[in-house]
Design an enzyme around this catalytic site. Structure first.
Site, PDB file in Angstrom:
ATOM      1  N   ASN A   7       0.911  -1.188  -0.044  1.00 25.54           N
ATOM      2  CA  ASN A   7      -0.107  -0.087  -0.075  1.00 25.54           C
ATOM      3  C   ASN A   7       0.854   1.245  -0.038  1.00 25.54           C
ATOM      4  O   ASN A   7       1.415   1.435   1.011  1.00 25.54           O
ATOM      5  CB  ASN A   7      -0.927   0.023   1.368  1.00 25.54           C
ATOM      6  CG  ASN A   7      -1.894   1.004   1.366  1.00 25.54           C
ATOM      7  OD1 ASN A   7      -1.816   1.811   0.465  1.00 25.54           O
ATOM      8  ND2 ASN A   7      -2.333   1.378   2.546  1.00 25.54           N
ATOM      9  N   LYS A   9       0.327   4.200  -0.218  1.00 21.09           N
ATOM     10  CA  LYS A   9      -0.442   5.516   0.038  1.00 21.09           C
ATOM     11  C   LYS A   9      -0.050   6.596  -0.559  1.00 21.09           C
ATOM     12  O   LYS A   9      -0.074   6.421  -1.967  1.00 21.09           O
ATOM     13  CB  LYS A   9       0.005   5.524   1.651  1.00 21.09           C
ATOM     14  CG  LYS A   9      -0.288   4.464   2.610  1.00 21.09           C
ATOM     15  CD  LYS A   9      -0.172   4.554   4.046  1.00 21.09           C
ATOM     16  CE  LYS A   9      -0.219   3.331   4.713  1.00 21.09           C
ATOM     17  NZ  LYS A   9      -0.179   3.185   6.178  1.00 21.09           N
ATOM     18  N   HIS A  85      -9.835   1.345   4.740  1.00 16.98           N
ATOM     19  CA  HIS A  85      -8.747   1.729   5.510  1.00 16.98           C
ATOM     20  C   HIS A  85      -8.539   2.486   6.788  1.00 16.98           C
ATOM     21  O   HIS A  85      -9.372   3.219   6.417  1.00 16.98           O
ATOM     22  CB  HIS A  85      -7.514   1.937   4.550  1.00 16.98           C
ATOM     23  CG  HIS A  85      -5.975   2.142   5.172  1.00 16.98           C
ATOM     24  ND1 HIS A  85      -5.619   2.905   5.923  1.00 16.98           N
ATOM     25  CD2 HIS A  85      -5.163   1.051   5.024  1.00 16.98           C
ATOM     26  CE1 HIS A  85      -4.281   2.642   6.441  1.00 16.98           C
ATOM     27  NE2 HIS A  85      -3.932   1.594   5.833  1.00 16.98           N
ATOM     28  N   GLU A 156      -5.691  -5.019  10.512  1.00 17.77           N
ATOM     29  CA  GLU A 156      -4.736  -4.379  10.579  1.00 17.77           C
ATOM     30  C   GLU A 156      -5.068  -3.293  11.966  1.00 17.77           C
ATOM     31  O   GLU A 156      -5.633  -2.379  11.900  1.00 17.77           O
ATOM     32  CB  GLU A 156      -4.694  -2.929   9.587  1.00 17.77           C
ATOM     33  CG  GLU A 156      -4.548  -3.642   8.154  1.00 17.77           C
ATOM     34  CD  GLU A 156      -3.661  -2.580   7.716  1.00 17.77           C
ATOM     35  OE1 GLU A 156      -2.518  -2.618   6.964  1.00 17.77           O
ATOM     36  OE2 GLU A 156      -4.125  -1.425   7.107  1.00 17.77           O
ATOM     37  N   GLY A 165       0.040   4.713  14.063  1.00 21.21           N
ATOM     38  CA  GLY A 165      -0.160   3.999  15.461  1.00 21.21           C
ATOM     39  C   GLY A 165       1.226   3.950  16.253  1.00 21.21           C
ATOM     40  O   GLY A 165       1.865   5.157  16.146  1.00 21.21           O
ATOM     41  N   SER A 201       3.118  -2.435  10.312  1.00 20.26           N
ATOM     42  CA  SER A 201       4.517  -2.334  10.389  1.00 20.26           C
ATOM     43  C   SER A 201       5.166  -3.687  10.105  1.00 20.26           C
ATOM     44  O   SER A 201       6.286  -4.082  10.409  1.00 20.26           O
ATOM     45  CB  SER A 201       5.066  -2.207  11.879  1.00 20.26           C
ATOM     46  OG  SER A 201       4.323  -0.942  12.252  1.00 20.26           O
ATOM     47  N   GLY A 223       4.782   1.170   4.893  1.00 17.75           N
ATOM     48  CA  GLY A 223       5.962   2.004   4.884  1.00 17.75           C
ATOM     49  C   GLY A 223       7.167   0.944   4.031  1.00 17.75           C
ATOM     50  O   GLY A 223       8.011   1.689   3.156  1.00 17.75           O
TER      51      GLY A 223
HETATM   52  P1  PGA Z   1       2.611  -0.014   7.599  1.00 15.23           P
HETATM   53  O1  PGA Z   1       1.163   0.458   6.962  1.00 15.23           O
HETATM   54  O2  PGA Z   1       3.107  -1.202   7.102  1.00 15.23           O
HETATM   55  O3  PGA Z   1       3.439   1.445   7.334  1.00 15.23           O
HETATM   56  O4  PGA Z   1       2.366   0.042   9.171  1.00 15.23           O
HETATM   57  C1  PGA Z   1       0.167  -0.463   6.895  1.00 15.23           C
HETATM   58  C2  PGA Z   1      -1.087  -0.051   6.406  1.00 15.23           C
HETATM   59  O5  PGA Z   1      -1.432   0.924   6.593  1.00 15.23           O
HETATM   60  O6  PGA Z   1      -1.790  -0.847   5.702  1.00 15.23           O
END
Ligand code: PGA
Length: 239
Positions: A7, A9, A85, A156, A165, A201, A223
């Site tokens: 993702n 984003k 999401h 999630e 988070g 994460s 990320g």
């Molecule tokens: P993250 O994001 O891997 O950066 O924690 C996951 C998500 O929001 O789908």
């Protein structure tokens, strides 16, 4: 086959996206999926990558400035979309719209990746299983159970997402508990056993531990999916 969904984003500019696509298009991974912002979807599709939309309009068509419809996505070859999401639920009060969005996706034969998960207080006060149930029931309201079979669920927990988070990853036991709970609940109430992904994460290092969980079907990655080498290593580790 487990799925790994990146993702992206609202990240990466045109030049960075070109480098990203140039790298992954040669890999031809069947289990890796990419969710860039709308403006880059076509480049991913045209380069033969498994492409996922990050969101979708709750409406079918018409005067909804800024929205993108499920039919428009489908007509350009998109077969998957994230919906619900936690960042959209929080920033745009999208929780109310998840059910309508899910309906639009299913009407257009797009596989939804429905994100659900509890906040930190809900984990601590032991109401998290109720939160999970309520989010599923709200999303699935008034939808024919036969149509739901293609809905993938991404667990999630809001507290584990790296940017919004705490970045703390739940233990394998905690993830496994929720995955079994979701699979059993949906099987009992909606007559199918969904694929359940974990997101929050996930990276190329902690995936070694996560891969020991027996009952999850892949990962939704934020990320780490922005870093080509790390994400590639993560994809290669997932069997
Ligand atoms: P993250 O994001 O891997 O950066 O924690 C996951 C998500 O929001 O789908």
């Amino acid at each position: 086959m487990k799925l790994v969904i990146g993702n992206l984003k609202m990240n990466l500019n045109q030049k960075e996206i070109e480098e990203y696509i140039a790298f992954f298009k040669n890999k031809k991974y069947s289990h890796a999926f990419f969710a860039p912002t709308y403006i880059y979807l076509k480049e991913f599709v045209d380069n033969g990558l498994n492409t996922v939309s990050q969101d979708i309009s709750p409406y079918s068509k018409g005067a909804y400035t800024g929205d993108v419809s499920a039919n428009q996505l489908k007509s350009m070859g998109i077969n998957y979309s994230i919906v619900g999401h936690s960042e959209r639920r929080k920033n745009y009060a999208d929780g109310m719209l998840v059910n309508e969005k899910l309906k639009r996706l299913l009407e257009n034969d797009i596989n939804p990746i429905l994100c659900i998960g509890e906040a930190f207080e809900e984990r601590n006060n032991n109401t998290y299983l109720n939160v999970i149930k309520e989010e599923i029931d709200e999303a699935f309201k008034n939808i024919d159970t036969n149509k739901l079979k293609c809905v993938i669920i991404a667990y999630e927990p809001i507290w584990s997402i790296s940017t919004s988070g705490t970045g703390i990853v739940p233990t394998n036991e905690q993830i496994s508990e929720i995955s079994s709970f979701i699979k059993d609940y949906v099987q009992d109430k909606y007559s199918y056993t969904p694929k359940v992904l974990y997101g929050g994460s996930v990276n190329n290092i902690n995936v070694d531990t996560l891969e020991e969980i027996g009952n999850i079907d892949g990962y939704l990655v934020g990320g780490c999916s922005l870093k080509i080498k790390e994400f590639n290593e993560l994809i290669e580790k997932v069997k």
